[in-house]
Motif scaffolding. Structure first.
Motif, PDB file in Angstrom:
ATOM      1  N   SER A 165     -13.376  -5.922 -46.982  1.00 46.74           N
ATOM      2  CA  SER A 165     -12.089  -6.307 -47.552  1.00 46.74           C
ATOM      3  C   SER A 165     -12.015  -5.804 -48.986  1.00 46.74           C
ATOM      4  O   SER A 165     -13.021  -5.810 -49.710  1.00 46.74           O
ATOM      5  N   TRP A 166     -10.819  -5.379 -49.370  1.00 49.21           N
ATOM      6  CA  TRP A 166     -10.606  -4.981 -50.766  1.00 49.21           C
ATOM      7  C   TRP A 166     -10.339  -6.239 -51.594  1.00 49.21           C
ATOM      8  O   TRP A 166      -9.576  -7.122 -51.207  1.00 49.21           O
ATOM      9  N   ILE A 167     -10.982  -6.322 -52.781  1.00 49.18           N
ATOM     10  CA  ILE A 167     -10.922  -7.523 -53.621  1.00 49.18           C
ATOM     11  C   ILE A 167     -10.505  -7.111 -55.032  1.00 49.18           C
ATOM     12  O   ILE A 167     -10.967  -6.097 -55.559  1.00 49.18           O
ATOM     13  N   SER A 168      -9.642  -7.949 -55.628  1.00 46.00           N
ATOM     14  CA  SER A 168      -9.290  -7.806 -57.042  1.00 46.00           C
ATOM     15  C   SER A 168      -9.394  -9.180 -57.690  1.00 46.00           C
ATOM     16  O   SER A 168      -8.864 -10.170 -57.146  1.00 46.00           O
ATOM     17  N   ALA A 169     -10.095  -9.264 -58.839  1.00 46.38           N
ATOM     18  CA  ALA A 169     -10.279 -10.545 -59.547  1.00 46.38           C
ATOM     19  C   ALA A 169     -10.014 -10.334 -61.036  1.00 46.38           C
ATOM     20  O   ALA A 169     -10.522  -9.373 -61.631  1.00 46.38           O
ATOM     21  N   LEU A 218     -11.975  -8.446 -63.654  1.00 47.36           N
ATOM     22  CA  LEU A 218     -13.367  -8.804 -63.422  1.00 47.36           C
ATOM     23  C   LEU A 218     -13.991  -7.953 -62.313  1.00 47.36           C
ATOM     24  O   LEU A 218     -15.176  -7.608 -62.378  1.00 47.36           O
ATOM     25  N   PHE A 219     -13.195  -7.630 -61.307  1.00 44.79           N
ATOM     26  CA  PHE A 219     -13.689  -6.815 -60.192  1.00 44.79           C
ATOM     27  C   PHE A 219     -12.492  -6.202 -59.474  1.00 44.79           C
ATOM     28  O   PHE A 219     -11.469  -6.865 -59.293  1.00 44.79           O
ATOM     29  N   ASP A 220     -12.646  -4.949 -59.085  1.00 44.34           N
ATOM     30  CA  ASP A 220     -11.590  -4.277 -58.321  1.00 44.34           C
ATOM     31  C   ASP A 220     -12.271  -3.242 -57.428  1.00 44.34           C
ATOM     32  O   ASP A 220     -12.686  -2.180 -57.888  1.00 44.34           O
ATOM     33  N   ASP A 252      -7.704 -15.291 -61.058  1.00 47.73           N
ATOM     34  CA  ASP A 252      -6.659 -14.810 -60.148  1.00 47.73           C
ATOM     35  C   ASP A 252      -7.269 -13.822 -59.159  1.00 47.73           C
ATOM     36  O   ASP A 252      -8.008 -12.908 -59.533  1.00 47.73           O
ATOM     37  N   LEU A 253      -6.944 -14.003 -57.868  1.00 53.00           N
ATOM     38  CA  LEU A 253      -7.521 -13.180 -56.800  1.00 53.00           C
ATOM     39  C   LEU A 253      -6.424 -12.488 -56.002  1.00 53.00           C
ATOM     40  O   LEU A 253      -5.331 -13.039 -55.828  1.00 53.00           O
TER      41      LEU A 253
END
Length: 276
Positions: free
Chosen positions: A204-208, A216-218, A236-237
């Motif tokens: 899964s693609w994640i953005s935080a 924080l993460f992409d 935020d996610l």
């Protein structure tokens, strides 16, 4: 041309005391209204050779065989019968060579055996084969009679085959990761928001992002991988494949039933998990 004669009677012919081969071909070419270039194009004989043939010079033809061929094609191109010209060439150059029959040559070289003389070489070979066969039969057949079980009882290979194979030591199974316990949940800092994301069934693609909007993460979270994020106020996610994600917020599992391929935008703060 006389009245009553056919056009064929006007073509040049080769008489017994007529012109030479080259002269006859030249006269026929001129009577046919052909140039040397046209004869060369028709017969595929080079122009210098055509001129040489008309001058009875056959040295440029490359031999008697080629000379006969050039005369034949030249005569056909200018409307002459090539047979008398080729015969005249043979008469002037010693005639055609008579082929030598092959049978007498091979017959003369054939070696015939004298039937009255015995073939001692074949007899010696046959005798040696018989002796070798008898010795081999005695060594491998007759010498082992009465001892059929000796090789089985005394052979070292039989002792090796009777020994049982050694068992291969098995490797211990890797320890399973411990499930989250109450102590782990209690270890989550109370003054921060902590989010743990695990891709359980698929990638899964994640953005935080934190509360200031800083990334924080992409990226792509492969199946079995996990990421943990903390912030003093909010996280935020964005989940690209929410159905494949297992989500813990502040040490507690989020029980929302997301679907595969579903995109979810979530926000979490300190305290109990709340979907933003």
């Amino acid at each position: 041309m006389s009245i009553g004669n056919s056009p064929e009677d006007d073509r040049p012919s080769i008489e017994d005391d007529g012109p030479s081969i080259g002269r006859a071909l030249q006269q026929a070419r001129i009577a046919s209204g052909l140039t040397v270039d046209e004869v060369s194009s028709t017969t595929r004989v080079r122009i210098p050779i055509v001129h040489a043939i008309e001058q009875d010079d056959f040295s440029r033809c490359g031999g008697d065989v080629y000379a006969r061929g050039h005369i034949r094609t030249f005569a056909q191109a200018v409307g002459l019968d090539p047979a008398p010209l080729v015969a005249q060439y043979d008469d002037d150059h010693g005639g055609r060579p008579v082929p030598t029959p092959a049978a007498p040559l091979f017959e003369a070289e054939r070696i015939r055996a004298d039937p009255r003389r015995p073939n001692w070489t074949a007899a010696m070979v046959a005798a040696i084969v018989v002796v070798i066969g008898f010795v081999g039969f005695t060594a491998f057949g007759g010498g082992d009679k009465g001892k059929p079980d000796r090789a089985v009882a005394e052979g070292p290979s039989q002792q090796k085959s009777s020994a049982p194979p050694r068992p291969t030591p098995s490797k211990p199974a890797p320890p399973k990761p411990p499930a989250p316990s109450d102590s782990a949940i209690a270890a989550v800092p109370a003054d921060k928001v902590t989010v743990k994301i695990t891709a359980t069934t698929d990638k899964s693609w994640i953005s935080a992002k934190d509360h200031n909007g800083q990334m924080l993460f992409d990226g792509l979270l492969q199946k079995g991988e996990a990421q943990t994020f903390q912030d003093a106020q909010k996280v935020d996610l964005i989940l690209g494949n929410a159905g494949a994600i297992e989500l813990y917020v502040n040490g507690k599992k989020i029980e929302n039933k997301f679907e595969d391929g579903q995109v979810e935008r979530l926000s979490y703060t300190k305290g109990d998990p709340q979907v933003g």
